[in-house]
Each structure stands twice: as structure tokens, then as C-alpha cells.
Design a protein around this motif. Structure first.
Motif, short mmCIF file in Angstrom:
data_model
loop_
_atom_site.label_atom_id
_atom_site.label_comp_id
_atom_site.label_asym_id
_atom_site.label_seq_id
_atom_site.Cartn_x
_atom_site.Cartn_y
_atom_site.Cartn_z
N SER A 131 -10.03 5.62 5.52
CA SER A 131 -9.72 6.82 5.18
C SER A 131 -10.32 7.75 6.12
O SER A 131 -11.06 7.41 7.17
CB SER A 131 -10.38 7.48 3.62
OG SER A 131 -10.00 6.54 2.44
N GLY B 72 2.40 10.30 -2.48
CA GLY B 72 1.64 9.01 -2.10
C GLY B 72 1.25 7.90 -3.35
O GLY B 72 1.30 7.04 -3.21
N THR C 274 0.77 -1.30 -0.05
CA THR C 274 0.05 0.18 -0.11
C THR C 274 0.78 1.10 -0.14
O THR C 274 1.89 1.32 0.19
CB THR C 274 -1.02 0.09 1.22
OG1 THR C 274 -1.93 1.02 1.04
CG2 THR C 274 -0.14 0.34 2.37
N ILE D 178 -0.04 5.70 0.70
CA ILE D 178 -1.10 6.94 1.30
C ILE D 178 -0.71 7.93 0.56
O ILE D 178 0.20 8.54 0.67
CB ILE D 178 -1.01 6.90 2.72
CG1 ILE D 178 -1.39 5.45 3.40
CG2 ILE D 178 -2.15 7.81 3.46
CD1 ILE D 178 -1.62 5.54 4.91
N TYR E 211 -6.84 11.64 3.73
CA TYR E 211 -5.90 10.87 3.38
C TYR E 211 -6.57 9.52 2.81
O TYR E 211 -7.71 9.09 3.52
CB TYR E 211 -4.68 10.53 4.56
CG TYR E 211 -5.32 9.95 5.71
CD1 TYR E 211 -5.49 8.36 5.82
CD2 TYR E 211 -5.62 10.66 6.70
CE1 TYR E 211 -5.87 7.95 6.82
CE2 TYR E 211 -6.28 10.10 7.78
CZ TYR E 211 -6.37 8.69 7.84
OH TYR E 211 -6.53 8.03 9.18
N HIS E 212 -5.89 8.84 1.99
CA HIS E 212 -6.69 7.54 1.39
C HIS E 212 -5.63 6.79 0.77
O HIS E 212 -4.51 7.18 0.25
CB HIS E 212 -7.75 7.59 0.65
CG HIS E 212 -7.42 8.63 -0.73
ND1 HIS E 212 -7.00 8.29 -1.90
CD2 HIS E 212 -7.33 9.90 -0.95
CE1 HIS E 212 -6.72 8.91 -2.89
NE2 HIS E 212 -7.20 10.00 -2.38
N SER E 213 -5.89 5.46 0.46
CA SER E 213 -5.40 4.53 -0.36
C SER E 213 -6.42 3.51 -0.79
O SER E 213 -7.49 3.94 -0.76
CB SER E 213 -4.12 3.96 0.07
OG SER E 213 -3.48 3.20 -0.54
N TRP F 53 -1.81 11.83 0.47
CA TRP F 53 -2.49 13.09 1.46
C TRP F 53 -3.03 14.10 0.58
O TRP F 53 -2.32 15.02 0.07
CB TRP F 53 -1.25 13.70 2.45
CG TRP F 53 -0.34 12.55 2.78
CD1 TRP F 53 0.66 11.75 2.31
CD2 TRP F 53 -0.64 11.54 3.79
NE1 TRP F 53 1.29 10.90 2.81
CE2 TRP F 53 0.51 10.61 3.80
CE3 TRP F 53 -1.79 11.77 4.96
CZ2 TRP F 53 0.33 9.71 5.07
CZ3 TRP F 53 -1.56 10.57 5.97
CH2 TRP F 53 -0.54 9.69 5.81
#
Length: 511
Positions: free
Chosen positions: A123, A87, A70, A72, A117-119, A74
């Protein structure tokens, strides 16, 4: 190699993100997830505008039905000189392998506002406060309790349902919609709705964030007008509406004056899926939370759970508060790029294309190829990387149009906010347009402008996850020479360089 630098002012703000596959049931249906610190939404990040974030990510993902490596993103942070910390996998970094860790070091450089933030994981919002906020006199309360997240939720793991879409199917339809991590699905238990507590007579700054994979939401609060003061991290001239559509990745700060009679009121977020639902679990209208006045009963509102909005926001009505006006005004841009997108199904594969190209990730991150291999020209990148090279400080105008196939595509640009000089269905405006980092495109041409003043490789992509997976993206390699040397050169850490050999040594099922 440049050593890591620290800002002149501000504090070091440290967070630890432990990623694992804990079970979770935000709508009452239990399933393993990919979670930050065991909760959904994940850990809320809070800092002040001159701080430096240090976020240690420990990857303990083990579930073989989900991605185990993974990274991330921002979302909305400009990452000046720290494109390595932005990210996106294989644009700005190699992913973090399972069993390994990486610390993101992000000086905020005076940037404030509402971010997230997410992947392919849980989140949450990322809020950067400004002690000199020009809108501070308009509200009394702005803290962790006033963050409102909107999310779609799937009962099945993303890789499996994503494969069906990429094999020519429709976009996967979620099972429920969530507000602050709570929702309900058809036939499921009456899971408790999220509650936002307020005190009569106080004014609240609610930070509304769409952290979905697919769905848009129409946000409103029963009997309470919403005064928009911030859009995607940018202060705007206050503008009062009854509700607004919020697409994936977008954020709005709204001031709500809680001056109504003491009782409970509906917070409403009906979903828009952009194609007919084929999931019997989903009721797109049953997306509610409760605005609870202190002293009211501990119960849901007694009024009908309506979702109508009288005065809906039109994006073109917004105007940036500070330094209004698109770069270059209405004069000819230094670089004008037309982006035509389209959908094709070829040999059983769903492909979203921009100017005839479906984006595919390179074998090594774009940033690494620019820094270490000297990539400087568009011909250095293979066609499927769809990379445009921009000159430093050029005024760039993007005209985005194409076959929407009934969708409103939320296009997000990394590394910048842009001026929306023509919104969907709106008139051209170079004088005082809205400024943001995610714009909806669908049904009519949208024109945005920004100045290429932040050297780095920056993604522009549709923020519907399924469309990004199918190639709806391009990359802007901004001022490659300035990324390598000079006052805006990239900060490169050894731990960042180490990510690629570790990731490349993984077996395919762990990548």
C-alpha cells in the motif's frame, strides 16, 4: 454501454503498477511479499484535483501461499460515476486474474486531500493537491518527502495466519511496526530507521497515513506540536495537539514548524493492538523514525526514545472547515439505520456480525447485478450480502454500536465522507462536527450522517482486515435506478465486464 468520459479540465496522469512476489525485508527479516513495482510502501501517487488517473495494474503474482488474484481500492476517492473503479472485490468488480491486467480510470472531479490505495498487497499514499488550498499560507513544504506511512508488518503470509483466526483463534499479531517502510523486531538486526529531512525555519505539511492491517498508532514528534489541518481528505479548522491516535485507514495532515534547535528528534508511533500480544517478535513501543534537521549529525537522536503525549487529540474537538454542519442539521434523518455488531464463534468459525448477519461476498459483483440484472430492492440480494437500498439524496443517519470485545473498530464508508455527529465518548454535535471517511467505534455509540448523493454500491466495513474477512461489513446500494441511467449513471467499460469471465474460469487456488 457508456463510453469513458474525461473532465473538462486537468491532465491525464498515468501510472503502471507491476504486482509481483519480490522478497523484501523492511524490518531486517526477509520474506516474499506482494509488492507494487518491487517496493514497500508501494509507488506514491501524486496528482492535482482536476486530473484523471489512469493506473494500469499488471498482475504477475505467482506465490501459492498468497492470494494471486487481486483488486485495488483507492481509499477515500468518491468515484462519482465510476463505482466500477472503486476496487472492492465482488462489490465493485471481479478481481484481476494472475497474468492479466486492468486499467483503473478515475476522474478526480475536484476532490483533493490525502488518500491511499490498498488490497492484499503493498500500500501507499495517494496525494491529490489543490493549487487553491485554503491552508496554503500555513506551510512551506508539501511534497513526496513529507508523506509518512504507518504500517504493521507480518513475517508470515496473510492467508495462512488468517485461516487460524477464522477457525476461532485471536487476531494475528504483527511482528513489527514500520514508519515509512522501516522498523525493527525483537532479536532482529538494528535495521536503519526511516529519516525525514527538514530545514530549520521551514514549516512542513506532513501527511500521516495508517496503512496497516490491524494496528492503531499514537503519532507524535518529539518537542514539536502538530497542527491538524486535514482529516481523511477533508479540510478542517486548524487544531493544535501534541499527538493523536490514528486507526487503520485514517489520514491526518499536520503542520509542523521546524523552529527547534538543529539536531535529530524522534518521530514516534507506538502501536495499539487491542488484545495482548502473543508474538514475541513484537515490541509495540519500538516504532520510531528520525526527524533530521539539516546540519545535525547523521545519527539517531541522543534523547530517550519516549512515547508520551501531553495533549492528545479528542476527535470531537475537530470541525470541518468548509460547509460545516451535518446534512439535515439535527432534524430527523430520511433514513435512520441502527447497526449493532457482535462476535460469535460458531462451529469453529469466527464470525463478526452486524444485526445478526455475517457478510459474505456474492458470486457476482453487486454493481454488475444492479447494472445488468436490474437489482433494485433489498429482497433482490441474498441475506448474506447484507445490502441496504438507499433513496437518492436522502439524509442517512447510521447509529453504530455493539459489543466491541475490547476493540476500537475503524469503520470506513466508500463513496462518501460523513459527519461524525457523535464520536466515541463525545457529545452530540450537528452544527460543526468532524467530517471524515473512517471513524473509530468501540465502547460507546457512534453516530454518523451523510447524504446519499452519489449513486453506486458502497461498502461500509471495519478496516481491520481480519474483521472484514470474518464478515464485519454491510453494503449500501445507493439509488439503483440512477446507477443505470441519467446524469449520474455509472460508466461501464468493456474491460471491466471482461474481468468476471476471466476470473470465473480460474482454478480455485488462483482465485
Amino acid at each position: 454501454m457508456t463510453s469513458f468520459f474525461a473532465p473538462v479540465q486537468g491532465a491525464d496522469v498515468n501510472y503502471v503498477f507491476n504486482l509481483d512476489n519480490s522478497a523484501i525485508a523492511p524490518d531486517g527479516y526477509s520474506r516474499p511479499g506482494v509488492l507494487v513495482n518491487g517496493v514497500f510502501p508501494g509507488t506514491l501517487i501524486q496528482a492535482n484535483k482536476d486530473d484523471t488517473l489512469h493506473i494500469a495494474v499488471n498482475n504477475a503474482l505467482t506465490n501459492p501461499t498468497m492470494r494471486r488474484s487481486t483488486s485495488i481500492h483507492w481509499h477515500g476517492l468518491f468515484q462519482v460515476r465510476t463505482a466500477s473503479e472503486d476496487g472492492p472485490a465482488m462489490v465493485n468488480q471481479c478481481p484481476i486474474a494472475p497474468g492479466h491486467s486492468y486499467t483503473y480510470d478515475i476522474p478526480l472531479n475536484g476532490q483533493s486531500g490525502t488518500f491511499w490505495y490498498h488490497s492484499h498487497l503493498s500500500s501507499h499514499a495517494l496525494v491529490v493537491y489543490d493549487p487553491q488550498d485554503p491552508h496554503a499560507s500555513l506551510y512551506d513544504v508539501d511534497d513526496a518527502s513529507t508523506v509518512i506511512t504507518l504500517a504493521d508488518w507480518y513475517h508470515l503470509a496473510a492467508p495462512g495466519i488468517g485461516k487460524l483466526y477464522l477457525a476461532g483463534g485471536d487476531e494475528p499479531v504483527p511482528d513489527s511496526g514500520l514508519i515509512n517502510g522501516a522498523g525493527r523486531y525483537v532479536g532482529g538486526p538494528n535495521a536503519q530507521r526511516a529519516r525525514v529531512n527538514v530545514i530549520a525555519g521551514k514549516r512542513y505539511r506532513f501527511r500521516v497515513v495508517n496503512i496497516s492491517a490491524y494496528a492503531a498508532f499514537r503519532f507524535s514528534i518529539e518537542n514539536h506540536p502538530l497542527t491538524i489541518i486535514e482529516v481523511d481528505g477533508i479540510n478542517h479548522v486548524p487544531h493544535t495537539v501534541d499527538g493523536f491516535d490514528v486507526y487503520v485507514g485514517q489520514r491526518y495532515s499536520v503542520v509542523v514548524n521546524c523552529n527547534k534547535p538543529v539536531r535529530n528528534y524522534w518521530i514516534r508511533g507506538p502501536m495499539t493492538l487491542q488484545h495482548s500480544s502473543d508474538n514475541d517478535n513484537l515490541d509495540t513501543k519500538n516504532v520510531y523514525a528520525v526527524l533530521h534537521y539539516q546540519g545535525a549529525p547523521n545519527a539517531e537522536p541522543t534523547t530517550k526514545a519516549d512515547d508520551g503525549v501531553d495533549e492528545l487529540l479528542e476527535e470531537y474537538e475537530l470541525a470541518a472547515l468548509e460547509n460545516p454542519g451535518a446534512p439535515g442539521g439535527n432534524t430527523r434523518a430520511d433514513r435512520a439505520i441502527d447497526l449493532n455488531f457482535s462476535l460469535d464463534v460458531e462451529n469453529g468459525h469466527t464470525l463478526w456480525k452486524i444485526n445478526g448477519i455475517s457478510y459474505k461476498s456474492p458470486d457476482l459483483p453487486t454493481l454488475l447485478n444492479i447494472i445488468a440484472s436490474g437489482y433494485s430492492n433489498e429482497s433482490d440480494f441474498v441475506p448474506t450480502e447484507h445490502t441496504y437500498v438507499l433513496n437518492q439524496n436522502d439524509v442517512v443517519e447510521l447509529t453504530i454500536h455493539g459489543s466491541s470485545h475490547g476493540h476500537i473498530h475503524p469503520f470506513h464508508l466508500h463513496g462518501h465522507a460523513f459527519d461524525v455527529v457523535q464520536s466515541m465518548g463525545g457529545p452530540p454535535n450537528y452544527i460543526n462536527p468532524p467530517r471524515r471517511d473512517v471513524v473509530g467505534v468501540g465502547g460507546s455509540t457512534v453516530i454518523i450522517r451523510f447524504r446519499a448523493d452519489n449513486p453506486g454500491p458502497w461498502f461500509l466495513h471495519c478496516h481491520i482486515d481480519w474483521h472484514l474477512e470474518a464478515g464485519l461489513a454491510v453494503v449500501f446500494a445507493e439509488a439503483p435506478d440512477a446507477q443505470r441511467s441519467g446524469p449520474k449513471s455509472q460508466v461501464i467499460k468493456q474491460s471491466w465486464l471482461d474481468l468476471c469471465p476471466i476470473y470465473k474460469a480460474l482454478p480455485p487456488d488462483q482465485q
